[in-house]
Design a protein around this motif. Sequence first.
Motif, PDB file in Angstrom:
ATOM      1  N   TRP A 207       0.848  -1.184   0.000  1.00  0.00           N
ATOM      2  CA  TRP A 207       0.000   0.000   0.000  1.00  0.00           C
ATOM      3  C   TRP A 207       0.888   1.240   0.000  1.00  0.00           C
ATOM      4  O   TRP A 207       1.844   1.325   0.786  1.00  0.00           O
ATOM      5  N   SER A 208       0.584   2.186  -0.891  1.00  0.00           N
ATOM      6  CA  SER A 208       1.233   3.495  -0.931  1.00  0.00           C
ATOM      7  C   SER A 208       0.315   4.470  -0.196  1.00  0.00           C
ATOM      8  O   SER A 208      -0.801   4.724  -0.656  1.00  0.00           O
ATOM      9  N   ALA A 287      -3.417  -0.649 -13.651  1.00  0.00           N
ATOM     10  CA  ALA A 287      -4.497  -1.465 -13.086  1.00  0.00           C
ATOM     11  C   ALA A 287      -4.089  -2.333 -11.912  1.00  0.00           C
ATOM     12  O   ALA A 287      -4.922  -2.631 -11.043  1.00  0.00           O
ATOM     13  N   ARG A 288      -2.827  -2.784 -11.839  1.00  0.00           N
ATOM     14  CA  ARG A 288      -2.462  -3.730 -10.773  1.00  0.00           C
ATOM     15  C   ARG A 288      -2.694  -3.146  -9.384  1.00  0.00           C
ATOM     16  O   ARG A 288      -3.082  -3.848  -8.455  1.00  0.00           O
ATOM     17  N   LEU A 289      -2.464  -1.852  -9.211  1.00  0.00           N
ATOM     18  CA  LEU A 289      -2.652  -1.222  -7.910  1.00  0.00           C
ATOM     19  C   LEU A 289      -4.116  -0.783  -7.803  1.00  0.00           C
ATOM     20  O   LEU A 289      -4.447   0.382  -7.912  1.00  0.00           O
ATOM     21  N   ARG A 290      -4.987  -1.707  -7.529  1.00  0.00           N
ATOM     22  CA  ARG A 290      -6.426  -1.497  -7.679  1.00  0.00           C
ATOM     23  C   ARG A 290      -7.101  -0.847  -6.490  1.00  0.00           C
ATOM     24  O   ARG A 290      -8.120  -0.177  -6.617  1.00  0.00           O
ATOM     25  N   ALA A 322      -3.362   3.675  -1.693  1.00  0.00           N
ATOM     26  CA  ALA A 322      -3.538   2.827  -2.878  1.00  0.00           C
ATOM     27  C   ALA A 322      -2.818   1.517  -2.661  1.00  0.00           C
ATOM     28  O   ALA A 322      -1.662   1.501  -2.226  1.00  0.00           O
ATOM     29  N   GLY A 323      -3.502   0.374  -2.970  1.00  0.00           N
ATOM     30  CA  GLY A 323      -2.904  -0.918  -2.664  1.00  0.00           C
ATOM     31  C   GLY A 323      -3.201  -1.993  -3.684  1.00  0.00           C
ATOM     32  O   GLY A 323      -4.042  -1.828  -4.574  1.00  0.00           O
ATOM     33  N   LEU A 324      -2.516  -3.117  -3.510  1.00  0.00           N
ATOM     34  CA  LEU A 324      -2.657  -4.250  -4.432  1.00  0.00           C
ATOM     35  C   LEU A 324      -4.015  -4.928  -4.322  1.00  0.00           C
ATOM     36  O   LEU A 324      -4.515  -5.468  -5.299  1.00  0.00           O
ATOM     37  N   ALA A 325      -4.605  -4.925  -3.135  1.00  0.00           N
ATOM     38  CA  ALA A 325      -5.879  -5.604  -2.908  1.00  0.00           C
ATOM     39  C   ALA A 325      -6.966  -4.572  -2.643  1.00  0.00           C
ATOM     40  O   ALA A 325      -6.702  -3.380  -2.510  1.00  0.00           O
ATOM     41  N   ALA A 326      -8.188  -5.053  -2.516  1.00  0.00           N
ATOM     42  CA  ALA A 326      -9.304  -4.142  -2.283  1.00  0.00           C
ATOM     43  C   ALA A 326      -9.257  -3.535  -0.889  1.00  0.00           C
ATOM     44  O   ALA A 326      -9.697  -2.403  -0.685  1.00  0.00           O
TER      45      ALA A 326
END
Length: 639
Positions: A207-208, A287-290, A322-326
């Motif tokens: 997560w950023s 898109a990867r950082l959804r 902003a992160g990889l998962a929901a």
Amino acid sequence: MSTVRITSRDLPVAELGPVDPLPPLAGPPAAPYELAGGDLPDEIVRNAAYGYPRTLLPYLVQDGYGRRRVTTALTTAVVDNGILRAEFAPGWGGRLLSLTDLRTGRELLYRNPVLQPANLALRNAWFAGGVEWNIGTRGHSPTTCAPLHAAVVTRPDGVPVLRMWEYERLRGAVFQVDAWLPDGADALRVYVRIRNTTPDEIPMYWWSNTAVPEEVRVLAPAARAFCTAYDGSVSARPVPVQDGVDRSYPPRNLHAADYFFDTGTPQRPWIAAVDEAGHGLVQTSTARLRGRKLFVWGASTGGRHWVDWLSPGNSGYAEIQAGLAATQYEHLPMPGGAAWSWLETYGPARVDPVVAHGDWAAAVSHVDGLLPAPAALDAELAEADRVADRAPDAALFAGTGWGALERLRRTASGLGWCDETGTPFGADTLGPEQEPWTALLRDGTLPDLTPDTPPPSYVGGGGSEGDWLARLAGGGWLAAYHRAVLAHQCGEVVSAAADYRESLAHKPSAWALRGLALLDGAAGRRREAADRLAEAYRMVPDCRQLAVEAGDALLAADRPADCLALIDAAPPALRTHGRVRLLEVRAALAAGVPSRARDVLSAGLVVDDLREGETSLDALWSAAFPNEAVPAEYDFRMH
């Protein structure tokens, strides 16, 4: 013309101080939520049940800081193209401290005017402000208050790139953050790549987290969010209005809360924070950082206290993330040898304030229409992938020596490693923490250290435990102790107990006694645990962390008088530490001596590393002064 340079700026800093010498074998901070079905998607529930580590080893806890700040020349790396200026702190997790629009002089982030650690991260120490990079497992990253390697890399078009990278020990992954400003661009580009250096699947998390001034409206392309209210619940709720209040304005939230926006699977996820004039920050990505999230501290006394605790005397802030998962409860399975990459952009928001602060759907559509097309970001990502392994032109800052040690271990074991061309881990970064392990790889034995001082470091993580165990098969107190710790962190309690006892048979040490005590405590043998910890503390009476563990164990064994006796016999410098004084209050109340607890609380108790969500101070005040309101300085309640 774009440039990258190393400089410094003066900042009041509370230094990290020494790490806790005790390996964190009791496990990482517990996950406060157990997700169930209902209105939560099955994917989230499944990912939330996957990948949580047993402990944070091989990392040690960073709890040696206080609240005394000294003006310090903080080393920073500056990326500047005459339009934007980005300032990073490679010595502090690579944090993006500041992003300035040079045309207007406007700061786009919440720039904290102090650097004050507090107990919010996996390893304890964390500080507020800017943009933070979080990898590995749920929470603020083990690397958030650690140095990263940094260098300059030149792109084919001649634009310089600031590259920062490190070896993440928990998962066995190498991550890099490339930041640059193309000539004429008004958005910072940030390319992130994670490489699984092992042949096995690993759980991954990223997560950023971006701090922004809280007097904004936060917008994201979603009609609902998965909401956490710090009361143990997670639910799907509409955005932005809940209970008649528009929650997209951080100051309108009474309590601390997380809003994980349900963005679906967009081609170009984004989140923006805009003020009443339509100015602010917009963050986009490929898109990867959804995932996208809003975090607010809330308007309650506890929430405002936390803001002031992290940024004394300054205005409030919120975070857009902003992160990889929901959601941040999830880990994603990353295949062996895989590399994941994405592109993020950070730039000024300039939107119509009437539209941006009007109807939610219209505001979201308005901002979305001003952003770059997904194809443009995808093209930039493809170019960044081609530059990712380009060798650095010049080193700027040194990270830790753990990547270099891991390369030595893999080489000695005939195991694969990653391509270091773009992210070198030089042998010159090996230092005192790695020295026992380089000696073990080189000579087959650990150095003969005295048990009077704690071991300087630990190994494991990234699937390396079995290899290190095999190398530690020799005799000696220290080898047996490290075998015990490796077994302990893997949950092999029988082997751990046997090796702790073997270590003690070689030479008595507080460290092995403490390991046995933790096994006792986990098995419900509270009296044995308390006796062993008290004995261990008597061997190293200046170890504050061991004193607190021994006192906690005595209270758990219903022996508050013994706990008070331990405190009374402690060295004066140790007795005045906030954690020890907190222990004294608890013990005094348990022993039926409330006057002693009231004396400590009335004199003023400051616990420098009070944990996020920890309500010990307010609960103890209420127990000591049942008819008095909790003072603001003791109120850290998140809900």
